[in-house]
Every structure is written in C-alpha cells, then in structure tokens.
Design a protein around this motif. Structure first.
Motif, PDB file in Angstrom:
ATOM      1  N   ASP A 129       0.812  -1.211   0.000  1.00 41.58           N
ATOM      2  CA  ASP A 129       0.000   0.000   0.000  1.00 41.58           C
ATOM      3  C   ASP A 129       0.849   1.267   0.000  1.00 41.58           C
ATOM      4  O   ASP A 129       0.454   2.293  -0.562  1.00 41.58           O
ATOM      5  CB  ASP A 129      -0.917   0.013   1.227  1.00 41.58           C
ATOM      6  CG  ASP A 129      -1.990  -1.073   1.163  1.00 41.58           C
ATOM      7  OD1 ASP A 129      -2.239  -1.599   0.059  1.00 41.58           O
ATOM      8  OD2 ASP A 129      -2.567  -1.394   2.221  1.00 41.58           O
TER       9      ASP A 129
ATOM     10  N   ASP B  90       1.554   2.235  -3.525  1.00 40.00           N
ATOM     11  CA  ASP B  90       0.394   2.836  -4.181  1.00 40.00           C
ATOM     12  C   ASP B  90       0.217   4.287  -3.751  1.00 40.00           C
ATOM     13  O   ASP B  90       0.014   5.183  -4.580  1.00 40.00           O
ATOM     14  CB  ASP B  90      -0.874   2.062  -3.829  1.00 40.00           C
ATOM     15  CG  ASP B  90      -0.838   0.608  -4.282  1.00 40.00           C
ATOM     16  OD1 ASP B  90       0.149   0.215  -4.921  1.00 40.00           O
ATOM     17  OD2 ASP B  90      -1.799  -0.113  -3.988  1.00 40.00           O
ATOM     18  N   LEU B  91       0.300   4.529  -2.443  1.00 35.33           N
ATOM     19  CA  LEU B  91       0.110   5.883  -1.921  1.00 35.33           C
ATOM     20  C   LEU B  91       1.204   6.821  -2.415  1.00 35.33           C
ATOM     21  O   LEU B  91       0.938   7.975  -2.783  1.00 35.33           O
ATOM     22  CB  LEU B  91       0.087   5.857  -0.396  1.00 35.33           C
ATOM     23  CG  LEU B  91      -1.135   5.187   0.248  1.00 35.33           C
ATOM     24  CD1 LEU B  91      -0.916   5.004   1.751  1.00 35.33           C
ATOM     25  CD2 LEU B  91      -2.393   5.999  -0.009  1.00 35.33           C
TER      26      LEU B  91
ATOM     27  N   ARG C 213       0.697   7.666  -6.154  1.00 38.24           N
ATOM     28  CA  ARG C 213      -0.425   8.605  -6.363  1.00 38.24           C
ATOM     29  C   ARG C 213      -0.071  10.008  -5.873  1.00 38.24           C
ATOM     30  O   ARG C 213      -0.506  11.005  -6.461  1.00 38.24           O
ATOM     31  CB  ARG C 213      -1.674   8.086  -5.659  1.00 38.24           C
ATOM     32  CG  ARG C 213      -2.243   6.823  -6.299  1.00 38.24           C
ATOM     33  CD  ARG C 213      -3.627   6.491  -5.764  1.00 38.24           C
ATOM     34  NE  ARG C 213      -4.076   5.216  -6.293  1.00 38.24           N
ATOM     35  CZ  ARG C 213      -4.108   4.075  -5.621  1.00 38.24           C
ATOM     36  NH1 ARG C 213      -3.694   4.056  -4.344  1.00 38.24           N
ATOM     37  NH2 ARG C 213      -4.534   2.963  -6.170  1.00 38.24           N
ATOM     38  N   ALA C 214       0.729  10.090  -4.815  1.00 41.79           N
ATOM     39  CA  ALA C 214       1.131  11.407  -4.315  1.00 41.79           C
ATOM     40  C   ALA C 214       1.970  12.152  -5.352  1.00 41.79           C
ATOM     41  O   ALA C 214       1.804  13.361  -5.557  1.00 41.79           O
ATOM     42  CB  ALA C 214       1.918  11.263  -3.010  1.00 41.79           C
TER      43      ALA C 214
END
Length: 342
Positions: free
Chosen positions: A294, A297-298, A301-302
């Motif tokens: 995760d 993913d974070l 996206r940031a």
C-alpha cells in the motif's frame, strides 16, 4: 505520431501519464542476468551492439514501458577520451590514469569507441514501435569529471572539488573537453535514432551554490545550446540529482526542455517552484518500489497528484534497485496507468 513520452517532453499535458524507469534495463530482470552471464563483463555487454540492444528492449517486452532508455554507461565518454575503463566486481568502475596524476593532453582519444553505442541506438530504434520513445543519455560534465579526476566514485567528490577550487583554470579545461565530446556523443545518438536525451548529473548535490552555477549549470547550458542548434526538435532532460533548492535555477538557466526530479525533493514544492508548464520527470523513491504494498500505491499517487497541473513523465527519483521484485513494478504500472489527471 510521436509517442506519449515525446509528446509530454514537448509540452503536452496528457491525462494518462507516460512512464519509464531509470535503470529499467538491468539486474532486477532475470532475462538480463541470463544474457549478462552469457556475455561476461559489463563493458563487453555495452560494446556488443546486438546484446546491448537486446538489453534495452527487454523491459519494453516485459512491461510495455512508454520509453526505452539506451543501455550504456556515463563513463563511455572518458573511455572515448582516452582513459582506460574497467568495471571491477564488487568495486564499481575504475578509470586510469587519473587526471590528478596525468595531464589530460597526454590521453590518446578513441572516438571509435562511440560507434558501437550509435549502432545500439539504431538497432533499438528498428525494434520499437512508433509509440515507444527511445531515450539516449550521457553523464553531465561535472559528474563525469569527478570520475576522471579521482579515477572512481566517492561519497563527497572531495578530490575533484578541491582541484576545482585550487586550480579552476585547469579544471575548466577538463570540463571544456568533456562538453565537446558530450555534444558529439549525444548528437551521434540522436542521428542514430534517439528521440530525446537525458543528462545525468548524479553528483551535482555535492557542490556549493556558486560552484553549482559554474560547474553544473554553465556546462549544461553549453551542451543544450549546441544540441538545439543541431537538433532543434529533440528534447533534453536535465537530471541534477541532489540539487535541492538549486533545482529551479537549473531549470531556468540551463535551457533544458524538461527537468528530472530526484526522490529527496517534495514534488509539491517542485511543482510550485519550477517554471510553469515545464515538463517534469520523476520522482518516486526507488525504495518504495522495493518495499511495495500500500505504501507504494500511496507514494505513486502522491507524485501523480503533485504534478497534475503540468506535463509529467512518471519515473523514479533515481535508478531501480537490483533486488526490486517484478511484481512490484507490475503493481506500480497498474497505479500509474489507472490514474487520470482531473
């Protein structure tokens, strides 16, 4: 029709971000390791145009990246300038004789060593579809000079920095020689089929601001100007790793068409401080890609969200690590390709 990376580097703000990864052709891929064991040493692989072309396209076949980066090394330039280049197992590259110990004028240039690189570019271009951008590259003069002077890499480049302070005239002569060869080298790559080129300044972060202006910005600007005269439609990506707060000045003063951002830079800050509309590239931490899950993913996206208002080529903040799992790269690509600019 140009591919999405070339479109972005020329200023298009695409809803789906194109992606390639620095060092995407390399040791984390089993197909690379198999070919490397067959061919022997790293330098032998680089100078075998057929093999180097195969390495360059391996990650395109596996992942479908939007760009292919030439498989080579930044020290090909000093090798062509006459230094002996070796890659020692467990120790990294070595150049001899060191410029600290031998005058630059004593080197016997070997420009024929660049021919195999041009052949690699040509072979790769013939294997790529029109939507896959082929990127060439070279080391920036400051970073290349640090290896030429000291004969190897170092943590703080103290020998080269001391020489530049002690005898700036002699050091300028070294920089001038590297600039001249680099212009010819990148121009040759472009003539062979490279659609964009990147200047890697891996050690730019070790310089004080005034020295950064003198040894990073000024030589880079000369290369960019010379290439623009010869190849006005070919973008140049500047990647001054470690530049920190000096990054906006680099972007404004070198004339590069796009700016690479390393993982130590806050992408929100970079988006605010860099020239408006300037294409950016980066800047996921390679260790996040190694960690996966995760957090990956974070983090991805940031980065995507931070650069949502300008042209952006998604990439790492530096090279992909050799122990990075294939599944993590696949997961990253799902995140990037599933994201859309609002």
């Amino acid at each position: 029709m140009p591919g999405p990376i070339l479109d972005t580097l020329l200023g298009a703000d695409l809803a789906q971000r194109p992606v390639w990864l620095m060092r995407q052709a390399g040791r984390y891929l089993p197909e690379y390791r198999a070919l490397r064991s067959e061919k022997g040493g790293f330098l032998e692989l680089v100078y075998d145009a057929q093999a180097a072309a195969e390495v360059t396209v391996q990650p395109i076949r596996r992942f479908g990246f939007d760009g292919a980066i030439l498989f080579s090394d930044i020290l090909i330039v000093p090798h062509a300038m006459g230094q002996t280049l070796e890659f020692l197992v467990g120790e990294g590259p070595r150049l001899s004789p060191r410029v600290l110990d031998s005058a630059l004028s004593a080197f016997q240039g070997a420009p024929e060593r660049l021919s195999a690189i041009y052949e690699t570019v040509s072979l790769v271009r013939g294997q790529l579809g029109p939507q896959t951008t082929l990127l060439g590259f070279a080391g920036s003069p400051w970073t290349v000079a640090t290896y030429m002077v000291a004969g190897e890499g170092s943590r703080d480049q103290h020998e080269t920095r001391a020489l530049a302070y002690r005898d700036p005239g002699a050091f300028l002569a070294i920089i001038d020689a590297i600039v001249a060869v680099t212009v010819e080298y990148l121009s040759g790559q472009i003539s062979a089929g490279a659609e964009a080129v990147q200047l890697f300044d891996s050690w730019s972060g070790s310089l004080a601001p005034r020295e950064f202006e003198r040894w990073v910005i000024a030589p880079t600007a000369r290369i960019v100007t010379a290439l623009a005269q010869r190849h006005p439609k070919v973008p140049v990506i500047g990647f001054p790793k470690g530049a920190g707060e000096k990054l906006p000045a680099y972007a404004r003063e070198t004339g590069v068409g796009a700016i690479g951002v390393d993982e130590t830079i806050d992408p929100v800050w970079a988006d605010k401080e860099l020239p408006g509309g300037m294409p950016v590239q980066g800047n996921l931490d390679p260790l996040l890609l190694l960690a996966g899950g995760d957090a990956l993913d974070l983090g991805a996206r940031a980065v995507l969200d931070a650069f949502a208002g300008r042209p952006h080529v998604f990439n790492l903040g530096h090279g992909i690590g050799q122990f990075t799992p294939i599944a993590h790269v696949e997961r990253l690509l799902q995140v990037v390709r599933g994201w859309r600019a609002r």
